[in-house]
Motif scaffolding. Structure first.
Motif, short mmCIF file in Angstrom:
data_model
loop_
_atom_site.label_atom_id
_atom_site.label_comp_id
_atom_site.label_asym_id
_atom_site.label_seq_id
_atom_site.Cartn_x
_atom_site.Cartn_y
_atom_site.Cartn_z
N THR A 14 -9.82 -65.13 -79.30
CA THR A 14 -9.78 -65.79 -80.61
C THR A 14 -11.10 -65.69 -81.37
OG1 THR A 14 -10.40 -67.90 -79.58
CG2 THR A 14 -8.04 -67.42 -79.79
N GLU A 15 -12.17 -65.31 -80.69
CA GLU A 15 -13.49 -65.22 -81.34
C GLU A 15 -13.63 -63.87 -82.05
OE1 GLU A 15 -15.83 -67.42 -81.65
OE2 GLU A 15 -15.12 -69.01 -80.34
N ILE A 16 -12.93 -63.71 -83.15
CA ILE A 16 -12.90 -62.42 -83.84
C ILE A 16 -14.25 -62.11 -84.48
CG2 ILE A 16 -11.77 -61.10 -85.67
CD1 ILE A 16 -9.28 -62.76 -85.19
N GLU A 17 -14.83 -63.10 -85.15
CA GLU A 17 -16.10 -62.86 -85.84
C GLU A 17 -17.22 -62.53 -84.87
OE1 GLU A 17 -18.24 -62.26 -89.23
OE2 GLU A 17 -16.11 -62.73 -89.03
N LEU A 18 -17.29 -63.27 -83.76
CA LEU A 18 -18.32 -62.98 -82.76
C LEU A 18 -18.09 -61.61 -82.13
CD1 LEU A 18 -20.79 -63.85 -81.17
CD2 LEU A 18 -19.29 -65.07 -79.59
N ARG A 19 -16.84 -61.23 -81.93
CA ARG A 19 -16.55 -59.91 -81.39
C ARG A 19 -17.06 -58.80 -82.32
NH1 ARG A 19 -13.15 -57.99 -77.59
NH2 ARG A 19 -12.33 -60.10 -77.26
N ASN A 20 -16.88 -58.99 -83.63
CA ASN A 20 -17.39 -58.00 -84.58
C ASN A 20 -18.91 -57.89 -84.50
OD1 ASN A 20 -14.80 -57.53 -85.49
ND2 ASN A 20 -14.94 -59.00 -87.16
N GLN A 21 -19.59 -59.02 -84.34
CA GLN A 21 -21.05 -59.00 -84.23
C GLN A 21 -21.50 -58.28 -82.96
OE1 GLN A 21 -22.68 -62.96 -84.70
NE2 GLN A 21 -21.22 -63.48 -86.29
N ILE A 22 -20.81 -58.57 -81.85
CA ILE A 22 -21.19 -57.94 -80.58
C ILE A 22 -20.94 -56.43 -80.63
CG2 ILE A 22 -20.65 -57.83 -78.12
CD1 ILE A 22 -19.96 -60.82 -78.27
N GLN A 23 -19.80 -56.03 -81.19
CA GLN A 23 -19.49 -54.60 -81.27
C GLN A 23 -20.45 -53.87 -82.21
OE1 GLN A 23 -15.35 -54.65 -82.38
NE2 GLN A 23 -14.64 -54.73 -80.26
N TYR A 24 -20.83 -54.52 -83.30
CA TYR A 24 -21.80 -53.90 -84.21
C TYR A 24 -23.15 -53.73 -83.52
CZ TYR A 24 -24.95 -53.27 -88.15
OH TYR A 24 -25.92 -52.79 -88.99
N GLN A 25 -23.56 -54.76 -82.78
CA GLN A 25 -24.83 -54.68 -82.07
C GLN A 25 -24.79 -53.63 -80.97
OE1 GLN A 25 -27.76 -58.16 -81.16
NE2 GLN A 25 -26.26 -58.17 -79.53
N GLY A 26 -23.61 -53.43 -80.38
CA GLY A 26 -23.47 -52.46 -79.30
C GLY A 26 -23.58 -51.02 -79.74
N GLN A 27 -23.64 -50.76 -81.05
CA GLN A 27 -23.80 -49.38 -81.52
C GLN A 27 -25.14 -48.78 -81.11
OE1 GLN A 27 -23.16 -49.45 -85.75
NE2 GLN A 27 -21.02 -50.01 -85.58
N ARG A 28 -26.09 -49.64 -80.75
CA ARG A 28 -27.39 -49.12 -80.30
C ARG A 28 -27.33 -48.58 -78.88
NH1 ARG A 28 -31.68 -53.79 -82.34
NH2 ARG A 28 -30.73 -54.21 -84.35
N CYS A 29 -26.28 -48.92 -78.14
CA CYS A 29 -26.20 -48.53 -76.74
C CYS A 29 -25.67 -47.10 -76.63
CB CYS A 29 -25.29 -49.48 -75.97
SG CYS A 29 -25.86 -51.20 -76.02
N PRO A 30 -26.26 -46.28 -75.77
CA PRO A 30 -25.77 -44.91 -75.59
C PRO A 30 -24.42 -44.91 -74.92
CG PRO A 30 -27.47 -45.40 -73.97
CD PRO A 30 -27.42 -46.58 -74.91
N LEU A 31 -23.61 -43.91 -75.27
CA LEU A 31 -22.29 -43.77 -74.65
C LEU A 31 -22.44 -43.31 -73.21
CD1 LEU A 31 -20.36 -42.02 -77.55
CD2 LEU A 31 -20.25 -44.42 -76.90
N PRO A 32 -21.58 -43.78 -72.30
CA PRO A 32 -21.66 -43.32 -70.90
C PRO A 32 -21.34 -41.85 -70.79
CG PRO A 32 -19.67 -44.61 -71.26
CD PRO A 32 -20.50 -44.74 -72.51
N ARG A 33 -22.13 -41.17 -70.00
CA ARG A 33 -21.93 -39.74 -69.82
C ARG A 33 -20.80 -39.48 -68.83
NH1 ARG A 33 -28.08 -37.27 -69.20
NH2 ARG A 33 -28.84 -37.91 -71.27
N ALA A 34 -19.92 -38.57 -69.21
CA ALA A 34 -18.81 -38.22 -68.32
C ALA A 34 -19.30 -37.26 -67.25
CB ALA A 34 -17.67 -37.58 -69.12
#
Length: 287
Positions: free
Chosen positions: A109-129
């Motif tokens: 139900t925490e939609i707004e906080l989820r958007n903030q966390i996902q936006y902040q997570g853009q700084r994290c590198p993608l996992p290498r396959a």
């Protein structure tokens, strides 16, 4: 009394000064650590420290929440702020770990906080396959190939018969070409390809007319009712901020400014933190 910590928390939330709010929050944390208001009080104390620019003190308050209150409803928000402090300290590894924990602990139900966390997570590198190289199949020599190899070995050991005299072929002698002095030599002209100039290349490139520049804003709050959002936007406008209300997905989001780059928006956010206004950077909707 159980209601007294709750009254302290609301008095701190409505305090006229940061010092009064900090005093009430500390009163809750020290004297009423087992109440539901204690984790939220630690979170507010951390935000006050961030407004003063003391990241280490803020991190100390925030890290007490997952350690002392692992089942608190404030745990995802605390990990979000822990990640935010680590990112500000350029500690990307710990920031990404805390941000991932916040996303995993978040309620649906925490939609707004989820958007903030996902936006902040853009700084994290993608996992290498992981790439698995195919193994080269080893061929087993057959009987036919073994016999052929042995035959080649025997043929190689046989002496080569001497060449007979009749087998020699006469060498071909080429005559030099004779140039007629009466006829001048024909010189082929070299054609240089035309290289287009910078002006020619620029003239052929046309930008599509519908491309619009991306702008960024600082979001400070989101409400379910328009009246609450308008009230906060008006309050911010009286303080000199270019505040507005953007509507999307049944939410009324209070945002400040339109900035050409994300870096400029982050700079504005830092100035707002010094005045105890918290928020985060988002992409502004098209005009």
């Amino acid at each position: 009394a159980p209601l007294y910590p709750q009254a302290l928390f609301w008095r701190a939330s409505l305090a006229a000064s940061a010092a009064d709010a900090e005093s009430d929050y500390k009163h809750i944390v020290v004297d009423y650590p087992l109440t539901p208001q204690a984790p939220d009080a630690l979170l507010r104390l951390a935000q006050l420290e961030l407004a003063r620019g003391d990241r280490d003190a803020a991190l100390g308050h925030l890290q007490r929440i997952p350690r002392d209150y692992p089942h608190s409803k404030s745990l995802p928000r605390a990990n979000y702020w822990i990640a935010r402090v680590f990112f500000e300290k350029n500690d990307v590894a710990n920031g990404c770990a805390a941000n991932a924990s916040a996303l995993a602990q978040l309620d649906s139900t925490e939609i707004e906080l989820r958007n903030q966390i996902q936006y902040q997570g853009q700084r994290c590198p993608l996992p290498r396959a992981s790439v698995v190289m195919p193994q080269t199949a080893q061929t087993t020599p057959t009987i036919d190939s073994a016999v052929g190899t042995a035959q080649k070995s025997v043929d190689a050991k046989r002496p080569t018969p001497p060449a007979e005299a009749n087998d020699t072929k006469p060498s071909i002698v080429t005559k030099p070409s004779i140039v007629d002095p009466a006829k001048p030599p024909v010189v082929k002209a070299q054609v240089t390809p035309e290289v287009p100039t910078v002006a020619d290349r620029t003239a052929k490139v046309k930008m599509p007319a519908d491309v619009k520049a991306v702008e960024y804003s600082v979001q400070v709050a989101a409400y379910k009712t328009r009246s609450d959002a308008d009230k906060l936007a008006t309050s911010l406008q009286t303080r000199g901020y270019d505040a507005r209300v953007d509507v999307s997905s049944d939410w009324f989001r209070v945002r400040i400014g339109r900035y050409a780059t994300e870096r400029v928006a982050e700079g504005q956010l830092l100035e707002m933190k010094a005045k105890q206004i918290t928020g985060f950077v988002v992409r502004a909707p098209e005009r």
